[in-house]
Design a protein around this motif. Structure first.
Motif, PDB file in Angstrom:
ATOM      1  N   GLY A  23      80.032 -38.857 -39.583  1.00 21.08           N
ATOM      2  CA  GLY A  23      78.726 -39.484 -39.719  1.00 21.08           C
ATOM      3  C   GLY A  23      78.495 -40.251 -41.009  1.00 21.08           C
ATOM      4  O   GLY A  23      77.419 -40.800 -41.221  1.00 21.08           O
ATOM      5  N   LYS A  24      79.487 -40.303 -41.882  1.00 23.49           N
ATOM      6  CA  LYS A  24      79.334 -41.005 -43.163  1.00 23.49           C
ATOM      7  C   LYS A  24      80.272 -42.205 -43.217  1.00 23.49           C
ATOM      8  O   LYS A  24      81.460 -42.088 -42.932  1.00 23.49           O
ATOM      9  N   PRO A  25      79.741 -43.378 -43.600  1.00 24.57           N
ATOM     10  CA  PRO A  25      80.609 -44.559 -43.710  1.00 24.57           C
ATOM     11  C   PRO A  25      81.562 -44.424 -44.902  1.00 24.57           C
ATOM     12  O   PRO A  25      81.175 -43.959 -45.972  1.00 24.57           O
ATOM     13  N   ARG A  26      82.818 -44.809 -44.670  1.00 21.41           N
ATOM     14  CA  ARG A  26      83.827 -44.770 -45.731  1.00 21.41           C
ATOM     15  C   ARG A  26      84.680 -46.024 -45.652  1.00 21.41           C
ATOM     16  O   ARG A  26      84.859 -46.592 -44.586  1.00 21.41           O
ATOM     17  N   THR A  27      85.218 -46.435 -46.772  1.00 18.80           N
ATOM     18  CA  THR A  27      86.157 -47.542 -46.819  1.00 18.80           C
ATOM     19  C   THR A  27      87.525 -46.960 -47.151  1.00 18.80           C
ATOM     20  O   THR A  27      87.684 -46.271 -48.159  1.00 18.80           O
ATOM     21  N   LEU A  28      88.507 -47.234 -46.287  1.00 21.49           N
ATOM     22  CA  LEU A  28      89.853 -46.678 -46.440  1.00 21.49           C
ATOM     23  C   LEU A  28      90.881 -47.799 -46.516  1.00 21.49           C
ATOM     24  O   LEU A  28      90.689 -48.872 -45.946  1.00 21.49           O
ATOM     25  N   LEU A  29      91.975 -47.506 -47.182  1.00 18.83           N
ATOM     26  CA  LEU A  29      93.092 -48.443 -47.235  1.00 18.83           C
ATOM     27  C   LEU A  29      93.742 -48.499 -45.849  1.00 18.83           C
ATOM     28  O   LEU A  29      94.041 -47.466 -45.251  1.00 18.83           O
ATOM     29  N   SER A  30      93.947 -49.705 -45.333  1.00 13.38           N
ATOM     30  CA  SER A  30      94.531 -49.874 -44.001  1.00 13.38           C
ATOM     31  C   SER A  30      96.011 -49.500 -44.011  1.00 13.38           C
ATOM     32  O   SER A  30      96.633 -49.355 -45.073  1.00 13.38           O
ATOM     33  N   GLN A  31      96.588 -49.383 -42.823  1.00  6.40           N
ATOM     34  CA  GLN A  31      98.014 -49.100 -42.710  1.00  6.40           C
ATOM     35  C   GLN A  31      98.821 -50.212 -43.387  1.00  6.40           C
ATOM     36  O   GLN A  31      99.787 -49.943 -44.088  1.00  6.40           O
ATOM     37  N   GLU A  32      98.401 -51.457 -43.192  1.00  2.00           N
ATOM     38  CA  GLU A  32      99.080 -52.590 -43.829  1.00  2.00           C
ATOM     39  C   GLU A  32      98.958 -52.508 -45.353  1.00  2.00           C
ATOM     40  O   GLU A  32      99.916 -52.784 -46.076  1.00  2.00           O
ATOM     41  N   GLY A  33      97.793 -52.105 -45.846  1.00  2.00           N
ATOM     42  CA  GLY A  33      97.599 -51.931 -47.277  1.00  2.00           C
ATOM     43  C   GLY A  33      98.474 -50.827 -47.840  1.00  2.00           C
ATOM     44  O   GLY A  33      99.057 -50.958 -48.920  1.00  2.00           O
ATOM     45  N   ARG A  34      98.592 -49.723 -47.115  1.00  4.17           N
ATOM     46  CA  ARG A  34      99.451 -48.608 -47.561  1.00  4.17           C
ATOM     47  C   ARG A  34     100.921 -49.025 -47.577  1.00  4.17           C
ATOM     48  O   ARG A  34     101.668 -48.678 -48.496  1.00  4.17           O
ATOM     49  N   ALA A  35     101.330 -49.792 -46.570  1.00  2.00           N
ATOM     50  CA  ALA A  35     102.721 -50.259 -46.509  1.00  2.00           C
ATOM     51  C   ALA A  35     103.022 -51.202 -47.670  1.00  2.00           C
ATOM     52  O   ALA A  35     104.101 -51.128 -48.281  1.00  2.00           O
TER      53      ALA A  35
END
Length: 120
Positions: A23-35
């Motif tokens: 229920g809480k908005p979060r910004t995460l590093l994408s799979q492409e960003g992690r790669a």
């Protein structure tokens, strides 16, 4: 001085994902960003540039785009500087006092030539 040849970074629009977790908005590093981060960390390690710089830093970048499409040079910095921070080149990118970015020749699949100057 530390010299690195890095791959062309993903666009700023593709390195972050907005999601809702419990229920809480979060910004995460994408799979492409992690790669991209992992690839940069490997290149930094191979160049033996992973000793963490503690002083003031200056970064020069020659951006060799993968094609002739128009691109804003400032958009390549976020993913690149964050990846170098994650790779342990410096403690935090707030140590950077100067950044110089210039457009180089087109070079498939695209690359960044990065020179990092620092005070001992």
């Amino acid at each position: 001085m530390i010299s690195l040849e890095l791959p062309w970074p993903p666009s700023t629009n593709r390195i972050w994902r907005n999601v809702v977790v419990q229920g809480k908005p979060r910004t995460l590093l994408s799979q492409e960003g992690r790669a991209y981060r992992a690839h940069v960390a490997k290149l930094v390690l191979l160049a033996r540039a992973n000793r963490q710089l503690a002083g003031r830093v200056m970064v020069d970048v020659v951006a060799q785009a993968p094609d002739r499409r128009g691109r804003d040079l400032d958009n390549i910095l976020k993913a690149t500087l964050d990846a170098l921070t994650h790779a342990g080149v410096w403690q935090d990118d707030s140590q950077i006092d100067r950044i110089l970015v210039e457009r180089g020749a087109v070079s498939k699949p695209g690359r960044l030539l990065v020179a990092i100057s620092y005070e001992e």
